[in-house]
Design a protein around this motif. Structure first.
Motif, PDB file in Angstrom:
ATOM      1  N   LEU A  98      -2.543   9.086   3.228  1.00 38.10           N
ATOM      2  CA  LEU A  98      -2.585   7.516   3.020  1.00 38.10           C
ATOM      3  C   LEU A  98      -4.006   7.244   3.289  1.00 38.10           C
ATOM      4  O   LEU A  98      -4.684   7.694   4.173  1.00 38.10           O
ATOM      5  CB  LEU A  98      -1.843   6.772   3.805  1.00 38.10           C
ATOM      6  CG  LEU A  98      -0.373   7.338   3.821  1.00 38.10           C
ATOM      7  CD1 LEU A  98       0.707   6.625   4.770  1.00 38.10           C
ATOM      8  CD2 LEU A  98       0.398   6.854   2.407  1.00 38.10           C
ATOM      9  N   ARG A  99      -4.457   5.945   2.777  1.00 37.10           N
ATOM     10  CA  ARG A  99      -6.015   5.458   2.989  1.00 37.10           C
ATOM     11  C   ARG A  99      -5.794   3.842   2.598  1.00 37.10           C
ATOM     12  O   ARG A  99      -5.035   3.551   1.931  1.00 37.10           O
ATOM     13  CB  ARG A  99      -6.776   6.098   1.834  1.00 37.10           C
ATOM     14  CG  ARG A  99      -6.527   6.064   0.573  1.00 37.10           C
ATOM     15  CD  ARG A  99      -7.144   7.112  -0.415  1.00 37.10           C
ATOM     16  NE  ARG A  99      -6.677   7.029  -1.751  1.00 37.10           N
ATOM     17  CZ  ARG A  99      -5.411   7.280  -2.068  1.00 37.10           C
ATOM     18  NH1 ARG A  99      -4.332   7.751  -1.510  1.00 37.10           N
ATOM     19  NH2 ARG A  99      -5.410   7.227  -3.511  1.00 37.10           N
ATOM     20  N   LEU A 136      -5.555   2.324  -0.997  1.00 37.34           N
ATOM     21  CA  LEU A 136      -4.402   2.009  -1.664  1.00 37.34           C
ATOM     22  C   LEU A 136      -4.470   0.490  -1.834  1.00 37.34           C
ATOM     23  O   LEU A 136      -3.419  -0.030  -2.849  1.00 37.34           O
ATOM     24  CB  LEU A 136      -3.399   2.488  -0.826  1.00 37.34           C
ATOM     25  CG  LEU A 136      -3.156   3.965  -0.884  1.00 37.34           C
ATOM     26  CD1 LEU A 136      -2.032   4.480   0.232  1.00 37.34           C
ATOM     27  CD2 LEU A 136      -2.624   4.610  -2.193  1.00 37.34           C
ATOM     28  N   ALA A 172       1.492   4.513  -2.742  1.00 37.62           N
ATOM     29  CA  ALA A 172       1.179   5.655  -2.653  1.00 37.62           C
ATOM     30  C   ALA A 172       2.460   6.320  -3.106  1.00 37.62           C
ATOM     31  O   ALA A 172       2.519   7.540  -3.018  1.00 37.62           O
ATOM     32  CB  ALA A 172       0.847   5.914  -1.174  1.00 37.62           C
ATOM     33  N   LEU A 222      -3.507   2.357   7.433  1.00 38.95           N
ATOM     34  CA  LEU A 222      -3.262   3.390   6.454  1.00 38.95           C
ATOM     35  C   LEU A 222      -4.425   4.474   6.709  1.00 38.95           C
ATOM     36  O   LEU A 222      -3.774   5.692   6.325  1.00 38.95           O
ATOM     37  CB  LEU A 222      -3.287   2.787   4.865  1.00 38.95           C
ATOM     38  CG  LEU A 222      -2.304   1.725   4.660  1.00 38.95           C
ATOM     39  CD1 LEU A 222      -2.706   0.949   3.275  1.00 38.95           C
ATOM     40  CD2 LEU A 222      -0.857   2.213   4.543  1.00 38.95           C
ATOM     41  N   ASP A 223      -5.399   4.102   6.810  1.00 36.13           N
ATOM     42  CA  ASP A 223      -6.508   5.210   7.095  1.00 36.13           C
ATOM     43  C   ASP A 223      -5.871   6.033   8.286  1.00 36.13           C
ATOM     44  O   ASP A 223      -5.932   7.316   8.516  1.00 36.13           O
ATOM     45  CB  ASP A 223      -7.858   4.550   7.564  1.00 36.13           C
ATOM     46  CG  ASP A 223      -8.619   4.050   6.203  1.00 36.13           C
ATOM     47  OD1 ASP A 223      -8.250   4.649   5.092  1.00 36.13           O
ATOM     48  OD2 ASP A 223      -9.455   3.675   6.419  1.00 36.13           O
ATOM     49  N   GLY A 268       0.921  10.398   0.612  1.00 37.20           N
ATOM     50  CA  GLY A 268       1.533   9.971  -0.408  1.00 37.20           C
ATOM     51  C   GLY A 268       2.232  10.907  -1.347  1.00 37.20           C
ATOM     52  O   GLY A 268       2.373  11.943  -0.975  1.00 37.20           O
ATOM     53  N   GLY A 295      -3.192   8.283   7.410  1.00 40.19           N
ATOM     54  CA  GLY A 295      -3.645   9.421   6.839  1.00 40.19           C
ATOM     55  C   GLY A 295      -4.307  10.376   7.547  1.00 40.19           C
ATOM     56  O   GLY A 295      -4.183  11.823   7.224  1.00 40.19           O
ATOM     57  N   TRP A 329       9.110   5.084   5.112  1.00 43.32           N
ATOM     58  CA  TRP A 329       8.556   4.402   5.936  1.00 43.32           C
ATOM     59  C   TRP A 329       9.238   2.961   5.872  1.00 43.32           C
ATOM     60  O   TRP A 329       9.763   2.429   5.094  1.00 43.32           O
ATOM     61  CB  TRP A 329       7.087   3.947   5.766  1.00 43.32           C
ATOM     62  CG  TRP A 329       6.033   5.133   6.014  1.00 43.32           C
ATOM     63  CD1 TRP A 329       5.583   6.119   5.155  1.00 43.32           C
ATOM     64  CD2 TRP A 329       5.689   5.626   7.345  1.00 43.32           C
ATOM     65  NE1 TRP A 329       5.003   6.860   5.837  1.00 43.32           N
ATOM     66  CE2 TRP A 329       4.712   6.633   7.085  1.00 43.32           C
ATOM     67  CE3 TRP A 329       5.522   4.765   8.557  1.00 43.32           C
ATOM     68  CZ2 TRP A 329       4.104   7.367   8.005  1.00 43.32           C
ATOM     69  CZ3 TRP A 329       5.027   5.632   9.717  1.00 43.32           C
ATOM     70  CH2 TRP A 329       4.229   6.856   9.325  1.00 43.32           C
ATOM     71  N   GLY A 344       0.875  -1.236  -0.005  1.00 43.19           N
ATOM     72  CA  GLY A 344      -0.059  -0.025  -0.019  1.00 43.19           C
ATOM     73  C   GLY A 344       0.705   1.245  -0.055  1.00 43.19           C
ATOM     74  O   GLY A 344       0.531   2.127  -0.788  1.00 43.19           O
ATOM     75  N   LEU A 345       2.089   1.196   0.896  1.00 45.57           N
ATOM     76  CA  LEU A 345       2.752   2.527   0.931  1.00 45.57           C
ATOM     77  C   LEU A 345       3.498   2.576  -0.596  1.00 45.57           C
ATOM     78  O   LEU A 345       3.712   3.801  -0.871  1.00 45.57           O
ATOM     79  CB  LEU A 345       3.657   2.395   1.869  1.00 45.57           C
ATOM     80  CG  LEU A 345       3.104   2.336   3.405  1.00 45.57           C
ATOM     81  CD1 LEU A 345       4.138   1.911   4.447  1.00 45.57           C
ATOM     82  CD2 LEU A 345       2.725   3.814   3.886  1.00 45.57           C
TER      83      LEU A 345
END
Length: 435
Positions: free
Chosen positions: A272-273, A276, A76, A256-257, A266, A260, A152, A72-73
């Motif tokens: 971030l969410r 992703l 982003a 992630l949420d 990102g 964010g 990260w 996910g990162l």
């Protein structure tokens, strides 16, 4: 120390392997404490200090949650490192940059520096003289991450949490996936005691993300720790009967949420969410040896095979539940099983018995584990058809033969080390290579 360009990873690993490796020993006498790790990091210039960290522990699922967070990162547009254990086929799998294992030369250089720090501590008679195999490898990983300009670092706990080598980092989020009885000789004999160790990765100012309900024995301990530190506790809203993949994605999405909402962005400037973690990101996050569909060739035709390193009863039950929903696994299950000596072998085999599996019991050379004959006896006591074949490769041949004869499939389980030893003898469905 030799110049970096002259370093050979096998030669450096030979130096590393002279240290105590608790992954290969009975853990009753395991040294606990972070002082050796902190000494190594101080000698290496505190490489972990600039890192923004998501720290992930728990009994099962932590590796997959880490891989999802990494994916996910990266989705982003961020630069990400992931530290994991154990590895399946190569030690370089433990240290990833941008979703790929580091080059052997990079790991060799960092390991050599960490080993030199250990030797300096021995000369100076400081705490680092007692550093273990895992301490040094963790220090090397953090050195690589500290020099890589990461946005990260996603760090997976090795064992427990509070006194694990990785707890030298300060995570902005601490994830505790779940808690079951494991490593009881070290972590405690109850889920509450084990939870206290695992939630030890939570630091002031961080958030706790967990599936553990507050009324649960382990969840109450985790919630109390969070409250004492003034940390929020977040729980995903996963529906009853969710698959392992859905549970893991729920945890990673919640992290992630949360980040964010706290202002983490990102590369495109968007917070971030959870979104992703789309289909492509989830596909990138698949790890070897976790519900991995493979096949093995046999004279009677290809045999369907699943590799999964489940080693505690509750996780095996979830694996079998999810596999029951999968197409392409007809007929009876032939389970090829090896288990470490500190695992609940009777409970593990009882789960297989409830699913009507037959067992081929095997063992891993140089690993602290249940003897194949002892596993066979436990399986027979559950009323299962069981055989003991001590050599893993011969055990795989026997399991494939039985599955072919009966129109069934093979599950290789109980140990990621067993999965790693046998994975090269299998192939991805649809490939043409002969194994």
């Amino acid at each position: 120390m030799s110049p970096a360009h002259a370093l050979s990873l096998p030669a450096v690993l030979d130096r590393l392997d002279r240290l105590t490796d608790w992954e290969k020993r009975p853990r009753g006498g395991m040294r606990v404490g972070l002082d050796p790790m902190r000494d190594l990091l101080a000698r290496l210039g505190e490489p972990q200090a600039p890192l923004r960290v998501i720290h992930v522990g728990g009994t099962k699922g932590k590796g997959s949650v880490c891989a999802l967070l990494e994916a996910g990162l990266i989705r982003a547009g961020l630069r990400v490192g992931r530290y994991a254990s154990p590895h399946v086929e190569s030690v370089t799998e433990r240290v990833c940059l941008q979703g790929r294992p580091v080059e052997g030369s990079v790991l060799a250089s960092a390991l050599a520096r960490a080993l030199d720090a250990h030797e300096a501590a021995r000369r100076d008679a400081t705490a680092g003289r007692d550093a273990t195999w895992f301490d040094v490898l963790t220090a090397a990983a953090l050195t690589i991450f500290g020099e890589a300009g990461l946005d990260w670092a996603v760090i997976e706990v090795g064992l427990g949490g509070r006194l694990d080598s990785t707890n030298a980092v300060d995570g902005e989020v601490a994830v505790v996936t779940n808690v079951a009885l494991e490593h009881t000789e070290i972590l405690g004999a109850t889920r509450a005691a084990i939870a206290a160790e695992k939630v030890g990765i939570l630091k002031p100012g961080a958030a706790l993300v967990t599936t553990l309900a507050p009324e649960d024995e382990a969840g109450a301990v985790a919630a109390a720790r969070a409250a004492a530190l003034g940390c929020p506790t977040l729980r995903p809203a996963t529906p009853p009967g969710a698959s392992i993949a859905e549970e893991n994605a729920g945890l990673a999405g919640l992290v992630l949420d949360h980040l964010g909402r706290r202002g983490a962005l990102g590369r495109d400037g968007a917070p971030l969410r959870a979104g992703l973690l789309d289909g492509a990101a989830r596909a990138d996050a698949r790890l070897p040896g976790r519900l991995e569909r493979r096949r093995i060739r046999h004279a009677a035709g290809p045999v369907a095979l699943v590799l999964d390193g489940a080693h505690v009863p509750f996780n095996l039950a979830a694996v079998l539940r999810d596999l029951a929903r999968e197409p392409g696994l007809p007929g009876p299950c032939i389970a090829l099983v090896a288990l470490a000596g500190d695992k609940d072998a009777a409970g593990f085999l009882a789960v297989l018995a409830r699913h009507g599996a037959s067992v081929i019991a095997t063992e891993m050379p140089e690993r602290r584990g249940h003897a194949a004959a002892a596993l066979r006896a436990l399986a027979a006591a559950e009323g299962m058809e069981a055989e003991a074949v001590a050599a893993p490769d011969a055990a795989l041949t026997r399991a494939a033969g039985l599955a072919a004869q009966r129109g069934g499939w093979v599950l290789v389980t109980g140990s990621l080390h067993l999965v790693g030893a046998l994975r090269a003898a299998t192939e991805v469905p649809g490939t043409q290579g002969v194994v």
